[in-house]
Design an enzyme around this catalytic site. Structure first.
Site, PDB file in Angstrom:
ATOM      1  CG  ASP A   1      -1.755   1.662   1.156  1.00  0.00           C
ATOM      2  OD1 ASP A   1      -2.206   2.005   0.049  1.00  0.00           O
ATOM      3  OD2 ASP A   1      -2.011   2.180   2.277  1.00  0.00           O
TER       4      ASP A   1
ATOM      5  CD  GLU B   1      -5.157   0.824  -2.793  1.00  0.00           C
ATOM      6  OE1 GLU B   1      -5.165   0.731  -2.322  1.00  0.00           O
ATOM      7  OE2 GLU B   1      -4.152   2.320  -2.690  1.00  0.00           O
TER       8      GLU B   1
ATOM      9  CG  ASP C   1      -1.246   2.610   5.903  1.00  0.00           C
ATOM     10  OD1 ASP C   1      -1.672   3.610   5.034  1.00  0.00           O
ATOM     11  OD2 ASP C   1      -1.648   3.453   6.790  1.00  0.00           O
TER      12      ASP C   1
END
Length: 189
Positions: A7, A68, A141
């Site tokens: 992330d 991501e 996260d």
């Protein structure tokens, strides 16, 4: 399949390692969040994120890295930092010949919750449940990094089959065009 989920972010960058088994079985091996102070200059923040990711890749030997994809954010500066952090991690993976896949937030949410517009609490709850964790990963996260790795474990086989089917179709199309060209040559002689 061992997957490193990322992330990306400059202030907080979630990193995870998940091992995928048969079917939808997944096991969390490690998760952490790399933090860099906002007052640090950009180049050194990116270096810190890259160094941490490289350490993880060397220590855990993932077979794939799932990052991501920055889709859109209202704050352009945040979006740029997120994209840059993801970029240095993708570069580190490429240097190690580790395949990199980018998944959108809605793809990740749909994979782990069944709802592409799920909120962070739903994603965290499902990640905790899927991995059989006693405690929900924090901060968000960390949960997001785990969700990315889970998503990739579950989507990679389908994406691989689709890529093989597309390659086969392209090869058949090439051979067909070649045969047509040969037939046209034979007719014009």
């Amino acid at each position: 399949m061992r997957v490193m989920g990322v992330d990306p972010g400059l202030t907080r960058c979630g990193l995870s390692i998940v091992e995928g088994g048969l079917g939808r079985q997944v096991t969390a091996l490690d998760v952490d969040v790399v933090r860099t102070p906002p007052e640090m200059d950009l180049a050194h923040r990116l270096l810190a994120v890259s160094d941490a990711a490289e350490h993880w890749m060397d220590a855990h030997k993932p077979e794939a890295v799932a990052i991501e994809r920055v889709f859109s954010q209202h704050n352009v500066r945040t979006a740029m930092g997120t994209a840059q952090a993801g970029g240095v991690i993708a570069l580190a993976a490429a240097r190690r010949s580790i395949p990199v896949a980018f998944h959108t937030p809605s793809q990740v949410k749909a994979a782990v919750t069944g709802n592409g517009s799920a909120d962070k609490a739903q994603v965290t709850a499902m990640v905790t449940r899927i991995l059989g964790l006693q405690v929900a990963p924090k901060p968000a996260d960390a949960a997001d990094a785990l969700a990315l790795a889970i998503c990739h474990c579950w989507r990679a086989p389908m994406l691989d089959r689709m890529a093989k089917a597309e390659a086969m179709a392209a090869e058949q199309q090439r051979k067909y065009a070649e045969r047509l060209a040969q037939q046209r040559k034979a007719v014009t002689r």
